[in-house]
Design a protein around this motif. Structure first.
Motif, PDB file in Angstrom:
ATOM      1  N   SER A  41     -12.684 -20.823  -3.799  1.00 38.01           N
ATOM      2  CA  SER A  41     -13.422 -21.574  -2.788  1.00 38.01           C
ATOM      3  C   SER A  41     -13.679 -22.995  -3.282  1.00 38.01           C
ATOM      4  O   SER A  41     -14.065 -23.211  -4.424  1.00 38.01           O
ATOM      5  N   VAL A  42     -13.452 -23.939  -2.395  1.00 39.85           N
ATOM      6  CA  VAL A  42     -13.645 -25.348  -2.719  1.00 39.85           C
ATOM      7  C   VAL A  42     -15.123 -25.646  -2.967  1.00 39.85           C
ATOM      8  O   VAL A  42     -15.466 -26.511  -3.778  1.00 39.85           O
ATOM      9  N   ILE A  46     -17.242 -28.132  -5.714  1.00 43.28           N
ATOM     10  CA  ILE A  46     -18.198 -29.166  -5.323  1.00 43.28           C
ATOM     11  C   ILE A  46     -19.539 -28.923  -6.022  1.00 43.28           C
ATOM     12  O   ILE A  46     -20.189 -29.871  -6.476  1.00 43.28           O
ATOM     13  N   TRP A  47     -19.969 -27.652  -6.125  1.00 44.67           N
ATOM     14  CA  TRP A  47     -21.205 -27.350  -6.849  1.00 44.67           C
ATOM     15  C   TRP A  47     -21.086 -27.788  -8.308  1.00 44.67           C
ATOM     16  O   TRP A  47     -22.050 -28.317  -8.883  1.00 44.67           O
ATOM     17  N   LEU A  80     -20.806 -29.818   1.407  1.00 44.97           N
ATOM     18  CA  LEU A  80     -21.077 -28.380   1.249  1.00 44.97           C
ATOM     19  C   LEU A  80     -21.590 -27.767   2.549  1.00 44.97           C
ATOM     20  O   LEU A  80     -21.164 -26.678   2.950  1.00 44.97           O
ATOM     21  N   ILE A  81     -22.498 -28.445   3.203  1.00 49.81           N
ATOM     22  CA  ILE A  81     -23.042 -27.941   4.471  1.00 49.81           C
ATOM     23  C   ILE A  81     -21.943 -27.877   5.524  1.00 49.81           C
ATOM     24  O   ILE A  81     -21.830 -26.891   6.265  1.00 49.81           O
ATOM     25  N   TRP A  82     -21.104 -28.899   5.581  1.00 49.42           N
ATOM     26  CA  TRP A  82     -19.997 -28.921   6.518  1.00 49.42           C
ATOM     27  C   TRP A  82     -19.042 -27.755   6.253  1.00 49.42           C
ATOM     28  O   TRP A  82     -18.590 -27.074   7.181  1.00 49.42           O
ATOM     29  N   LEU A  83     -18.718 -27.501   4.972  1.00 54.24           N
ATOM     30  CA  LEU A  83     -17.848 -26.377   4.614  1.00 54.24           C
ATOM     31  C   LEU A  83     -18.497 -25.042   4.974  1.00 54.24           C
ATOM     32  O   LEU A  83     -17.830 -24.121   5.452  1.00 54.24           O
ATOM     33  N   TRP A  84     -19.806 -24.937   4.754  1.00 57.00           N
ATOM     34  CA  TRP A  84     -20.505 -23.694   5.045  1.00 57.00           C
ATOM     35  C   TRP A  84     -20.447 -23.388   6.541  1.00 57.00           C
ATOM     36  O   TRP A  84     -20.170 -22.263   6.936  1.00 57.00           O
ATOM     37  N   PHE A  85     -20.698 -24.414   7.375  1.00 53.47           N
ATOM     38  CA  PHE A  85     -20.612 -24.202   8.816  1.00 53.47           C
ATOM     39  C   PHE A  85     -19.185 -23.854   9.236  1.00 53.47           C
ATOM     40  O   PHE A  85     -18.976 -23.028  10.124  1.00 53.47           O
TER      41      PHE A  85
END
Length: 153
Positions: A41-42, A46-47, A80-85
């Motif tokens: 996972s990307v 990022i984390w 990260l938020i964009w990827l999560w959504f």
């Protein structure tokens, strides 16, 4: 004691001693890289970048660098938020497709259709009918009927 602890804090932007901060960053990097290797996972990469970006503050102590690191971290959190959504939307879409495929299988579009509830009722009637044949009183060799002969006397 407070002065000794304050001397270890070389930067006002990192509220940890240098050794503890570098150790935390190394530990977090290893963990997030292991998660990346396992899940591909990307977001785990990022984390790792978010955790390691603060190391720059140990090297450069000026407010401009701190602002740049802060902005970079805000951007990475937004990604990260964009990827999560996006992942959440994909999960919902896949679940909807699976539900549609399951319903399509019931209507004969593919796969073996499940038995309707009417077939189960027919089976229950058949079982009841067969049991009634076993326990009839008009047959002399009826095992179930003869099982309780003593009660009839």
């Amino acid at each position: 004691m407070i002065l000794a602890a304050a001397a270890e804090l070389r930067s006002r932007f990192t509220p940890m001693p240098v050794g503890l901060h570098l150790g935390f960053c190394a530990f977090a990097t290893v963990i997030f890289l292991l998660v990346f290797i396992r899940k591909k996972s990307v977001s785990s990469l990022i984390w790792a970048l978010i955790c390691d970006a603060t190391v720059i503050l140990e090297l450069y102590h000026d407010p401009r660098t701190a602002t740049a690191v802060g902005v970079a971290e805000i951007v990475m959190f937004a990604i990260l938020i964009w990827l999560w959504f996006g992942e959440r939307r994909d999960k919902k879409r896949k679940a909807a497709e699976a539900a549609a495929a399951e319903k399509g299988g019931e209507s004969g579009d593919g796969g073996e259709p499940e038995q309707p509830a009417d077939d189960l009722n027919d089976i229950a009637k058949l079982v009841k009918n067969e049991r009634s044949k076993l326990a009839s009183d008009d047959r002399p060799n009826d095992i179930i009927g003869n099982a309780f002969e003593d009660d009839k006397l």
